[in-house]
Each structure stands twice: as structure tokens, then as C-alpha cells.
Design a protein around this motif. Structure first.
Motif, mmCIF file in Angstrom:
data_model
loop_
_atom_site.group_PDB
_atom_site.id
_atom_site.type_symbol
_atom_site.label_atom_id
_atom_site.label_comp_id
_atom_site.label_asym_id
_atom_site.label_seq_id
_atom_site.Cartn_x
_atom_site.Cartn_y
_atom_site.Cartn_z
ATOM 1 N N VAL A 392 0.865 -1.182 0.000
ATOM 2 C CA VAL A 392 0.000 0.000 0.000
ATOM 3 C C VAL A 392 0.902 1.233 0.000
ATOM 4 C CG1 VAL A 392 -1.715 1.321 1.265
ATOM 5 C CG2 VAL A 392 -1.905 -1.164 1.153
ATOM 6 N N PHE A 393 0.719 2.074 -1.017
ATOM 7 C CA PHE A 393 1.524 3.289 -1.159
ATOM 8 C C PHE A 393 0.683 4.482 -0.739
ATOM 9 C CE2 PHE A 393 2.767 6.830 -4.120
ATOM 10 C CZ PHE A 393 3.902 7.199 -3.410
ATOM 11 N N LEU A 394 1.127 5.169 0.296
ATOM 12 C CA LEU A 394 0.419 6.335 0.822
ATOM 13 C C LEU A 394 1.176 7.590 0.419
ATOM 14 C CD1 LEU A 394 -0.406 4.985 4.400
ATOM 15 C CD2 LEU A 394 -1.882 4.984 2.376
ATOM 16 N N ASP A 395 0.685 8.236 -0.629
ATOM 17 C CA ASP A 395 1.309 9.473 -1.085
ATOM 18 C C ASP A 395 0.812 10.634 -0.238
ATOM 19 O OD1 ASP A 395 2.890 11.108 -2.554
ATOM 20 O OD2 ASP A 395 1.690 11.048 -4.388
ATOM 21 N N GLU A 396 1.652 11.620 -0.076
ATOM 22 C CA GLU A 396 1.343 12.797 0.742
ATOM 23 C C GLU A 396 0.907 12.384 2.151
ATOM 24 O OE1 GLU A 396 2.243 15.513 -0.160
ATOM 25 O OE2 GLU A 396 2.249 15.569 -2.346
ATOM 26 N N ILE A 397 1.696 11.544 2.786
ATOM 27 C CA ILE A 397 1.385 11.066 4.130
ATOM 28 C C ILE A 397 1.367 12.219 5.134
ATOM 29 C CG2 ILE A 397 3.787 10.587 4.725
ATOM 30 C CD1 ILE A 397 0.786 8.422 5.711
ATOM 31 N N GLY A 398 2.064 13.306 4.800
ATOM 32 C CA GLY A 398 2.073 14.472 5.688
ATOM 33 C C GLY A 398 0.724 15.145 5.814
ATOM 34 N N GLU A 399 -0.210 14.848 4.882
ATOM 35 C CA GLU A 399 -1.549 15.436 4.924
ATOM 36 C C GLU A 399 -2.518 14.569 5.711
ATOM 37 O OE1 GLU A 399 -1.696 18.354 3.565
ATOM 38 O OE2 GLU A 399 0.290 18.199 2.657
ATOM 39 N N LEU A 400 -2.055 13.455 6.275
ATOM 40 C CA LEU A 400 -2.942 12.544 7.000
ATOM 41 C C LEU A 400 -3.497 13.237 8.236
ATOM 42 C CD1 LEU A 400 -3.821 9.535 6.716
ATOM 43 C CD2 LEU A 400 -2.087 9.001 8.428
ATOM 44 N N PRO A 401 -4.815 13.239 8.420
ATOM 45 C CA PRO A 401 -5.410 13.902 9.589
ATOM 46 C C PRO A 401 -4.911 13.278 10.895
ATOM 47 C CG PRO A 401 -7.095 13.390 7.951
ATOM 48 C CD PRO A 401 -5.846 12.707 7.508
ATOM 49 N N THR A 402 -4.885 14.095 11.933
ATOM 50 C CA THR A 402 -4.393 13.625 13.230
ATOM 51 C C THR A 402 -5.191 12.428 13.738
ATOM 52 O OG1 THR A 402 -3.777 15.909 13.747
ATOM 53 C CG2 THR A 402 -3.836 14.353 15.577
ATOM 54 N N SER A 403 -6.497 12.412 13.481
ATOM 55 C CA SER A 403 -7.339 11.317 13.956
ATOM 56 C C SER A 403 -6.946 9.988 13.331
ATOM 57 C CB SER A 403 -8.809 11.616 13.652
ATOM 58 O OG SER A 403 -9.008 11.804 12.250
ATOM 59 N N THR A 436 6.151 11.821 0.898
ATOM 60 C CA THR A 436 5.757 13.177 1.260
ATOM 61 C C THR A 436 6.719 14.188 0.642
ATOM 62 O OG1 THR A 436 5.321 14.688 3.101
ATOM 63 C CG2 THR A 436 7.108 13.113 3.394
ATOM 64 N N HIS A 437 6.192 15.370 0.368
ATOM 65 C CA HIS A 437 7.057 16.463 -0.089
ATOM 66 C C HIS A 437 7.414 17.384 1.088
ATOM 67 C CE1 HIS A 437 3.354 18.776 0.239
ATOM 68 N NE2 HIS A 437 4.059 19.893 0.087
ATOM 69 N N ARG A 438 6.799 17.107 2.241
ATOM 70 C CA ARG A 438 7.015 17.957 3.400
ATOM 71 C C ARG A 438 8.216 17.469 4.216
ATOM 72 N NH1 ARG A 438 3.062 21.499 4.396
ATOM 73 N NH2 ARG A 438 1.008 21.182 3.459
ATOM 74 N N ASP A 439 8.730 18.359 5.054
ATOM 75 C CA ASP A 439 9.741 18.000 6.037
ATOM 76 C C ASP A 439 8.993 17.518 7.280
ATOM 77 O OD1 ASP A 439 11.705 17.767 7.939
ATOM 78 O OD2 ASP A 439 12.642 19.719 7.532
ATOM 79 N N LEU A 440 8.879 16.188 7.438
ATOM 80 C CA LEU A 440 8.070 15.651 8.519
ATOM 81 C C LEU A 440 8.649 15.975 9.885
ATOM 82 C CD1 LEU A 440 6.810 12.170 7.254
ATOM 83 C CD2 LEU A 440 5.661 14.390 7.225
ATOM 84 N N GLN A 441 9.971 16.126 9.973
ATOM 85 C CA GLN A 441 10.550 16.502 11.262
ATOM 86 C C GLN A 441 10.104 17.900 11.661
ATOM 87 O OE1 GLN A 441 14.754 15.756 10.440
ATOM 88 N NE2 GLN A 441 14.661 13.938 11.742
ATOM 89 N N GLU A 442 9.985 18.786 10.690
ATOM 90 C CA GLU A 442 9.464 20.128 10.964
ATOM 91 C C GLU A 442 7.988 20.051 11.333
ATOM 92 O OE1 GLU A 442 9.117 24.203 11.453
ATOM 93 O OE2 GLU A 442 10.908 22.940 11.319
ATOM 94 N N GLY A 447 3.923 20.224 15.767
ATOM 95 C CA GLY A 447 2.795 19.532 16.382
ATOM 96 C C GLY A 447 1.743 19.051 15.414
ATOM 97 N N ARG A 448 2.066 19.056 14.117
ATOM 98 C CA ARG A 448 1.086 18.636 13.118
ATOM 99 C C ARG A 448 1.225 17.166 12.730
ATOM 100 N NH1 ARG A 448 2.341 23.984 11.215
ATOM 101 N NH2 ARG A 448 3.987 23.133 9.882
ATOM 102 N N PHE A 449 2.291 16.502 13.182
ATOM 103 C CA PHE A 449 2.498 15.102 12.836
ATOM 104 C C PHE A 449 3.076 14.378 14.048
ATOM 105 C CE2 PHE A 449 4.156 11.418 10.538
ATOM 106 C CZ PHE A 449 3.178 11.231 9.564
#
Length: 608
Positions: A392-403, A436-442, A447-449
Motif C-alpha cells: 500500500v503506497f500512501l502518497d502525501e502522508i504528511g496530509e494525514l489527519p491527526t485522527s 511526502t514532499h514535506r519536512d516531517l521533522q518540521e 505539532g502537526r504530525f
């Protein structure tokens, strides 16, 4: 296949090792120069370890000296050698013939007690003989032993038809009576092959072929059964059974029918084995076709690092996080990991987390039960259940809602999930590749991930470089896209030197996807065969201009502010035509909608 004669084994034995002077040379650094010796004494075969460095193994057990049987697996170094015994057929004297009866269409005059004994034997051996396609010689031999013991025979063998004759795949005998070197009666062989039915010889005393065997066996073979092993549309082997004191207890119709059924079970398993081999070959060809249809183009060192990452991680089941700007080819890397791994024959399911409304993400990923929410009129499997056994490939995982992040964390830790509206935990077997294209550490710092989810995802991490960092690959990519876009057109369009220079000088904010769109647009719209700079419709303001001083107006701002400013300007440029803006940015329209919402962008005065 290496053939070893009995005469050679009797004289001085057959030496196996990596030394060129060995009788059987194996190119294996883990084998000793002279590793083991095969010998034949009194029609029995033996193997002796010659004090090798890494030892000799027979059917996975270390040995010093051991007797061999057909079907045994001999391990020397890293090599595995399967032992098969060649089987010959012997013709009878023209003055004497062997009395042979074959199985009838329907059984008649069967003894109830003996039939029960045969059925019990079949019940015991069928699960083992039916799995012989798995190339497990120990399982096959155990199944044969249960059959021989169950029908009160003395010896049994499974003979396999090869191009150059018959081989003994497996053999077993009671009381240590040897099976090595036995021959198959020509009469029985001919009757089996012609009638394609099981045959029985209740008295073999008239068969001259057995005269030589009496001196070896010490007893007379009085009764023999041979049943054809059907493989697809032909006969792929023969199941052989005999009794040495058949004059006192000859085989009957009960054993004949039992042997025929057992041979059919073995044949079905062998047929499945052949089909599996063909399917495996087809799968490998299909995987190669898929990989060839989606190649990772480039010769730069950055792309070679990505290829090395794929080669190392594809055979594993580790979770992968692919980072990179939009349009760099993250999904291409994910597909390469899938199709070069052991899950290639299973589904590859891709989902863009930014393209699904927040209130539907959990349902799409984990599924839902009937009545879980308004509109859930039936049960639905989520992506993870649908992709069972695959990736399963999850693109843009940084957009996954907190829930949904907490449920994703549990899935990664326990390999279990619960559907929306359900109470049952469901085991899943999928490999997860996220991008993801985002910096997940940032994102974690803001507090968004979830930090624990990030570390669970980043078990294996790779960064796909942007196109501007590998300009040497632009020529290769442009030619590749020209080939794809021209397709079956009688004339393949070419790029002029100036057009190619313009491509190299462009900054490519949309990366490889933008380059493909530019080439495709030029191929379709340009009237001439030679594509010029104007045909490419590049945004020249984004081109790199050597020597230009761009530092005078530069100010340090965050990536988020830069992204917001750039997207806002593009939207204003196209008068908020979101389709056109997405094309220029090189992203999906659904992703653009997500950016507008997250960045809180609104049309300026005078735009709509």
C-alpha cells in the motif's frame, strides 16, 4: 545433471569438491577442495565426509558417513545436490511372458477388510503425497512409506519420466531391502504406458528379468503393481510397489485400486508443481515488463543512489518513507520497490492522502462496517485489506489527519486494524510505503504530525532528488518522453539544440512531471518535426540565468511562506483557474485544493 556410474563408484568412489582434480567439481568457495566421497557397495550408495571445513549435510542433518536413498538432498558448501537413481526397463524372454492384469473401469469383487486397510493407508499418505509439488523429498518419502506400510507391501518407488529415461524420485523399503539399481519389467512398463491404467502381476516367477535380482535381494519378487502418474495430458511417472513373498500373499484388486488412486494424487501434485513453475516464470516476465514500462531514467550519481536503495530494500518487508518534491517520481520509486520484491505478484494500491476529504480518510484506509455512518449502506474493505499480501503506497502522508495517525501507528506496530464502526481486530499482511514532499521533522516540531508515527514510517528512508539537482539527466528524460509521446507516429519529433539548452537551463519547479507535460504539449501542438524553444512554452522567468544577481532582493523566509507566495502568484497569474494553475505547478488538482485550504489562500481583489 551429473551422471555417476555404479562402476566408477565401486572402483574408488566419486570425489566431490572445488578442486579441478575432483571427479565432480563444484564452483563454490564454501566447499573444500576434496569435500566428500560417494561410493557403492552391495548395491547400496554411501556418502563420506572427507573432513571438510564446513561439513556435509544430508537432508539438513550433518553427517560423517551415511547411506543414500533416491530423493535425498545432499548439501556441500552452499550447493544442494538432489540424488536420483536411473531406472532401466528389461525385456522378457520371447519364450516366457509375464502375466499382467490391468485395472478395470469399475471395481469388482473387493474384499471389505482389505479395502478398509487400503482406504486407511490412502487417508494417511494422501496429505503428504498431495503436497509433493513443494519439492520436499522428506515429505514425499514419508508419504510413500505410509502407503507401502498401509497396503502391506515390501517396497515402493516413485519413478519420474525424463527426456533421457526414467529417474527414481523417491524410494522406500521395509526391512532394509535395497531399492538401488532395480529395473522395471518391460512388460509392465509397456502395459502401463499403452493402457494408461494401473497394472498388477500376481506371479513373477516366469519373468527372467528377476533372475539376476534374486542373488542380490535374497528373496523372490512374487507380486508387482505399477500405476501411471498422470501429469497434465500425459504420463509423467510410475508408482511401483512389490511384495517379495507374493506367492503367499499376492496383491489383489484392492491394492491395485489403491495404488491407482495414490498415483493420481501424486500426479495432481506434480501437475500443480509444473503449473507453479510456469506461473513463476510468467510472473517474472510480467514483473520485468512492468519495470521496463516504468523505468527510472537517469545516469547521475543521485539517481544511482536511489537505484541502490531500491535494490537493497525491495527484497525486505521494511516500511519505507520516500521524501522529495512534487513531481520527482516518488510513486515510481514505490512501484519499483514493490515489483522488485517478493510481493510483486500481489496488489500494489496507491492512495493520495491529500485527495481524500478528511472525514473519509479513515474509511478509505481502514474500511467501514455497514451502518457505521450515514450513507454506509454496506460493508467496505479499506486499502489495507484490499492490498493483502501486497504493498500500500500512501502518497502525501504528511496530509494525514491527526485522527487517522493514531490508527496508522497501531497498524504499523501490531499489523492489525479495526474497520470504522467495527469492534473486531483484523490481521493484515501488507508492506507500507509512504511518500511526502514535506519536512516531517518540521511537521513534528510544529505539532502537526505524530513523532512516534514518523519514526515508525522512517525505518527505511530515501530522498528523490529534484530535477534541478541532476541536470545531466534532462537530455535522457527528454528523449524518453519524446519516445513515449510520439508513440506509433510515423515521424519522431526531435529537439533542436537551442530547445535542449533551454530545457537544461530551466529550474523545473514541477520536476520530472513538468518536463513530461512540456514535451507532451510540444509534440501535440508543434506543427514542425523539429521542436524549437517557442514550442516548449517554458516560463522563462523561472529559467536560470547565469551571472544574474538575485541576492539583492532576497530575504530569508520559511518554506511554508515561500510555498504560499509562489502558489498565490501562480493562481493570480491564471486568474485563479485551478486547472491551469495545477498544470503550471506540476501537481494534481486535488493536491492544489489541499494546499489552498491548508495555506488559507483567497483570491485577491480583481480576481475570481
Amino acid at each position: 545433471m551429473v551422471e555417476i556410474s555404479t562402476e566408477q563408484a565401486k572402483e574408488g568412489g566419486v570425489i566431490i569438491g572445488r578442486d579441478p582434480a575432483a571427479d565432480v567439481t563444484i564452483d563454490d568457495g564454501a566447499a573444500s577442495r576434496f569435500h566428500a566421497r560417494l561410493s557403492c557397495r552391495d548395491q547400496r550408495w554411501y556418502v563420506v565426509d572427507l573432513e571438510s571445513s564446513n561439513g556435509t549435510y544430508l537432508n539438513n542433518d550433518p553427517i560423517r558417513e551415511s547411506e543414500l536413498a533416491p530423493g535425498d538432498l545432499l548439501a556441500i558448501g552452499d550447493c544442494e545436490i538432489r540424488l536420483e537413481a536411473a531406472v532401466t526397463t528389461a525385456s522378457e524372454s520371447v519364450s516366457r511372458t509375464q502375466v499382467v492384469h490391468r485395472i478395470e473401469v469399475s471395481p469388482e469383487d473387493l474384499d471389505g477388510k482389505r479395502s478398509g486397510q487400503v482406504l486407511g493407508a490412502l487417508h494417511s499418505c494422501a496429505p503428504l503425497l498431495g503436497r509433493s509439488a513443494e519439492e520436499n523429498s522428506a515429505r514425499l518419502e514419508k508419504g510413500l512409506r505410509l502407503l507401502v506400510e498401509g497396503i502391506d507391501a515390501d517396497r515402493g518407488a516413485i519413478l519420474i519420466s525424463e527426456e533421457d529415461g526414467w529417474l527414481c524420485r523417491s524410494a522406500w523399503s521395509r526391512g532394509g531391502t535395497p531399492m538401488h539399481g532395480f529395473v522395471l519389467s518391460h512388460t509392465i512398463h509397456s502395459e502401463v504406458m499403452q493402457s494408461r491404467r494401473a497394472v498388477i502381476s500376481r506371479d513373477t516367477t516366469e519373468d527372467l528379468r528377476f533372475a539376476d535380482r534374486r542373488s542380490v535381494v535374497g528373496d523372490e519378487i512374487r507380486s508387482v503393481i505399477a500405476a501411471p502418474i498422470p501429469v497434465h495430458d500425459g504420463i509423467g511417472g510410475i508408482l511401483y510397489l512389490d511384495r517379495l513373498d507374493g506367492d503367499q500373499r499376492p496383491f489383489g484388486n484392492e491394492e491395485l485400486w489403491g495404488a491407482g488412486i495414490a498415483a493420481g494424487i501424486i500426479g495432481a501434485s506434480f501437475s500443480v508443481g509444473k503449473d507453479l513453475i510456469e506461473l513463476s516464470t510468467d510472473r517474472e516476465e510480467l514483473v520485468r515488463t512492468v519495470i521496463d514500462s516504468m523505468p527510472i531514467i537517469g545516469s547521475s550519481s543521485q539517481i544511482e543512489q536511489v537505484r541502490n536503495f531500491i535494490r537493497k530494500t525491495a527484497p525486505t518487508d521494511g516500511t519505507v518513507l520516500i521524501r522529495g518534491e512534487t513531481g520527482t517520481g516518488k510513486e515510481l520509486v514505490a512501484r519499483a520497490i514493490h515489483y522488485q520484491g517478493s510481493r510483486a505478484a500481489a496488489p500494489f494500491i496507491a492512495m493520495n492522502c491529500a485527495a481524500i476529504p478528511e472525514n473519509l480518510v479513515e474509511s478509505e484506509l481502514f474500511g467501514h462496517e455497514k451502518g457505521a455512518f450515514t450513507g454506509a449502506d454496506q460493508q467496505k474493505l479499506g486499502k489495507f485489506e484490499a492490498g493483502s499480501g501486497g504493498t500500500v503506497f500512501l502518497d502525501e502522508i504528511g496530509e494525514l489527519p491527526t485522527s487517522a495517525q493514531s490508527k496508522m501507528l497501531r497498524l504499523l506496530e501490531e499489523k492489525r486494524l479495526e474497520r470504522v464502526g467495527g469492534n473486531n481486530s483484523i490481521d493484515i499482511d501488507v508492506r507500507i510505503v509512504a511518500a511526502t514532499h514535506r519536512d516531517l521533522q518540521e511537521e513534528v516540531a510544529q505539532g502537526r504530525f505524530r513523532e512516534d508515527l514518523y519514526y515508525r514510517l522512517a525505518v527505511l528512508e530515501v530522498v528523490v532528488p529534484p530535477l534541478r539537482d541532476r541536470p545531466s539527466d534532462i537530455d535522457l528524460l527528454a528523449e524518453h518522453f519524446l519516445d513515449l509521446c510520439c508513440g506509433r507516429s510515423p515521424q519522431r519529433k526531435q529537439l533542436s539544440p537551442d530547445a535542449m539548452t533551454a530545457l537544461r537551463m530551466h529550474s523545473w519547479p514541477g520536476n520530472v512531471r513538468q518536463l513530461r507535460n512540456v514535451i507532451e504539449s510540444a509534440v501535440i501542438l508543434a506543427p514542425a518535426t523539429l521542436l524549437e524553444v517557442d514550442d516548449l512554452r517554458l516560463d522563462h522567468t523561472a529559467s536560470r540565468k547565469p551571472g544574474a544577481d538575485s541576492t539583492a532582493q532576497w530575504q530569508p523566509i520559511s518554506l511554508k511562506e515561500l510555498e504560499k507566495e509562489h502558489i498565490s502568484r501562480v493562481l493570480d497569474h491564471v486568474n485563479w483557474n485551478k486547472k491551469r494553475a495545477a498544470e503550471i505547478l506540476g501537481i494534481e488538482r486535488s493536491t492544489l485544493y489541499s494546499r489552498i485550504r491548508n495555506l488559507q489562500l483567497e483570491p485577491r481583489d480583481g480576481t475570481s
